[in-house]
Design a protein around this motif. Structure first.
Motif, PDB file in Angstrom:
ATOM      1  N   ASP A   1      32.468  39.030  31.121  1.00 60.86           N
ATOM      2  CA  ASP A   1      32.469  39.048  32.588  1.00 60.86           C
ATOM      3  C   ASP A   1      31.603  40.198  33.078  1.00 60.86           C
ATOM      4  O   ASP A   1      30.867  40.067  34.054  1.00 60.86           O
TER       5      ASP A   1
ATOM      6  N   HIS B   1      34.669  36.178  42.191  1.00 59.63           N
ATOM      7  CA  HIS B   1      35.547  35.279  42.956  1.00 59.63           C
ATOM      8  C   HIS B   1      34.723  34.265  43.737  1.00 59.63           C
ATOM      9  O   HIS B   1      35.062  33.069  43.769  1.00 59.63           O
TER      10      HIS B   1
ATOM     11  N   ASP C   1      33.223  31.736  40.888  1.00 63.22           N
ATOM     12  CA  ASP C   1      34.067  30.805  40.115  1.00 63.22           C
ATOM     13  C   ASP C   1      35.518  30.743  40.584  1.00 63.22           C
ATOM     14  O   ASP C   1      36.351  30.109  39.934  1.00 63.22           O
TER      15      ASP C   1
ATOM     16  N   ARG D   1      37.905  32.835  40.660  1.00 68.80           N
ATOM     17  CA  ARG D   1      38.960  33.621  40.018  1.00 68.80           C
ATOM     18  C   ARG D   1      39.457  34.733  40.945  1.00 68.80           C
ATOM     19  O   ARG D   1      38.691  35.310  41.703  1.00 68.80           O
ATOM     20  N   GLU D   2      40.742  35.020  40.845  1.00 67.65           N
ATOM     21  CA  GLU D   2      41.340  36.097  41.631  1.00 67.65           C
ATOM     22  C   GLU D   2      41.570  37.316  40.742  1.00 67.65           C
ATOM     23  O   GLU D   2      42.036  37.192  39.614  1.00 67.65           O
TER      24      GLU D   2
END
Length: 554
Positions: free
Chosen positions: A21, A396, A399, A401-402
């Motif tokens: 990431d 975020h 994609d 994601r939180e």
């Protein structure tokens, strides 16, 4: 995750075999802080550094987690407030590498700070930094000031301010932050240089081409986000990215010198005006039987890998000390050791090095290289928070994601599980008992507990299990145990890593290094399987470090 000097190649292969990431380029305090914050929020994170961790600015500071009293003079109110509060957080989460240090600010007629302005300034400082009640400033009379430090220059002395700073071991703080990150899944490798950047067909940054400087092996490390946290080298990476536009770095150099406490018998830390009228202020801080003095602040235009003290730098500090402590009459022969560091400040036109703001700033290039520049050691955690907030927001948006909020204000650093800062002395007492039970002297056990915190028990166990090995190499058990611990748990791979950054001994106990260097190198050579050529290279590197610590460059 593994943070062993014996597992570097394994870690690099691991990074190459996945898409991260976040890849952080730079393993100083800022990069380590970003890695800890990111991993605590669930980001798969890697870190590379072309040197050892903390080998740059993060092992070459004044070794204070301080609130920046002098920044009030420049009306940097927000900066003072932020870093002042951060001191308490660092202390609470890592009391083994951060301790309160009462600082005396002598007030002289026509000095930088007058009696009234000092009283008001320190009161504002206490308020902005939310200083604990028992650590708030006290104003001293002339007599009380001389009682704190009788060697001070008496002519023109009007009184003093007495306030708390926090002294730290900057390199060990960086290592403990990095170890905390690794324990949460970060893969981190030293001596690995980001040689080039990798882009997709739209020109967006997708990773780096990295070379292991110890093996010359090349790796392609892919990441959704790349952060440039390389300190003095951030503009170098921006140039590779073709994004060095607008603001740029202004490097300034600061040096410190170390005097033996027998020659300079000072127990009270002092922050004082130079007596040459240049308007600068100097720290003189007792530590481990020595006194270190600094710092200078001059523009630096050379390669920042190995900044050096010049005779001009050294003499400037000696003049400052002799001016404030006229009975000392220190000379160049009294300088046992020194270090020099480069501050990566953001250039401000028309300002002198001392006037340039220490504020940090984030740059985002068209390719999405995220660069963090400027800042101070004390503010590393908030700098990391701002970077990871940005990275989390971008991920975020891409994609869905939180990611949670920053939690590093409550995360104990590696070695920090000592029951809180208020219980550190009790913890030390318990560790000394355990160390003595394992055959250590009180002094040896106390030194290990103070330096390694809650990891001290680990070192005691290593010593117990390696008594025969210690005898074979002619090393005391406590020294061999810290070498083994450093190799297996702190990615020590060279003698300089161990002596300078994991132990701080090249700076404060240079004779100790000279006593034990051959035995330590013999053990490390066998452990790593160095060739004769490699061993000779590492011996030369350490000898050079010892020479450069004392000998100025002209």
């Amino acid at each position: 995750m593994v943070f062993s000097g014996l597992k570097r190649t394994e870690n690099l292969n691991k990074m190459e075999d996945q898409q991260l990431d976040l890849l952080v380029v730079g393993g100083g305090i800022t990069g380590a802080g970003i890695a800890l914050d990111a991993s605590s929020r669930g980001l798969q994170t890697g870190v590379i550094d072309m040197q050892d961790f903390a080998a740059g600015t993060s092992s070459r500071s004044t070794k204070l987690v301080h609130g920046g009293l002098r920044y009030l003079k420049q009306f940097e109110v927000k900066l003072v407030a932020e870093v002042g509060k951060e001191r308490a957080i660092v202390y609470e989460n890592a009391p083994h590498v951060t301790q309160p240090e009462w600082m005396l600010l002598p007030i002289y007629k026509e000095g930088t700070f007058g009696k009234f302005s000092t009283s008001i300034g320190l009161k504002v400082y206490d308020f902005l930094a939310k200083v604990r009640r028992h650590e708030r400033r006290t104003m001293l009379s002339r007599e009380e000031t001389l009682e704190k430090e009788p060697m001070l220059k008496k002519e023109g002395l009007q009184g003093g301010g007495y306030y708390v700073e926090y002294r730290t071991d900057d390199a060990r703080l960086t290592i403990e932050v990095m170890k905390g990150a690794v324990s949460r899944g970060v893969t981190a490798v030293n001596y690995t240089k980001a040689e080039d950047l990798l882009y997709d067909d739209k020109g967006k940054l997708v990773g780096v081409k990295a070379v292991d400087l110890l093996t010359n092996e090349t790796y392609k490390i892919y990441a959704k986000k790349v952060v440039n946290a390389t300190g003095p080298w951030v503009d170098d990476l921006r140039e590779i990215d073709h994004s060095k536009k607008g603001k740029y770095l202004h490097l300034t150099k600061g040096i410190h010198i170390v005097i033996d406490g027998g020659r300079f018998p000072m127990d009270q830390a002092i922050y004082f005006d130079t007596t040459n009228g240049d308007g600068r202020m100097i720290f003189a801080i007792p530590r481990e039987g020595k006194v270190y003095i600094g710092t200078t602040d001059t523009t630096y235009k050379d390669e920042p890998v190995n900044p050096r003290m010049t005779s001009t730098d050294r003499d400037y500090l000696l003049e400052a000390i002799n001016g404030m402590f006229p009975t000392m009459k220190l000379t160049a022969e009294d300088v046992e050791s020194s270090w020099a560091g480069v501050r990566p400040l953001i250039h401000e036109e028309g300002k002198s090095p001392s006037e340039i703001s220490r504020k940090d700033e984030i740059f985002v290039s068209n390719s999405n290289l995220i660069t963090i520049a400027g800042g101070k050691l004390t503010g590393y955690r908030k700098m990391a928070e701002r970077v990871v907030d940005l990275v989390s927001q971008q991920l975020h948006e891409e994609d869905g994601r939180e990611f949670g909020r920053c939690m590093t204000d409550i995360i104990k650093l590696s070695g920090g599980d000592v029951g809180g800062s208020g219980h550190f002395e009790d913890f030390i007492g318990e560790m000394v008992k355990k160390g003595v039970h394992e055959g250590f002297s009180d002094e040896e056990a106390k030194a290990i507990a103070e330096k390694y915190g809650s990891n001290a028990e680990w070192i005691f166990d290593i010593a117990k299990d390696n008594k025969d090995t210690a005898k074979r190499y002619g090393l005391p058990a406590d020294i061999l145990a810290t070498v083994i611990y450093g190799i297996e748990n702190e990615m020590v791979v060279t003698p300089v890593d161990y002596f300078t950054r994991r132990r701080g001994a090249t700076l404060f106990h240079i004779q100790w290094v000279k006593t034990w260097k051959e035995a330590v190198i013999r053990y490390m050579s066998d452990r790593f399987g160095w060739s004769d050529e490699q061993r000779a290279g590492y011996i030369e590197e350490l000898e050079l470090a010892l020479t450069e610590a004392v000998t100025p460059v002209e």
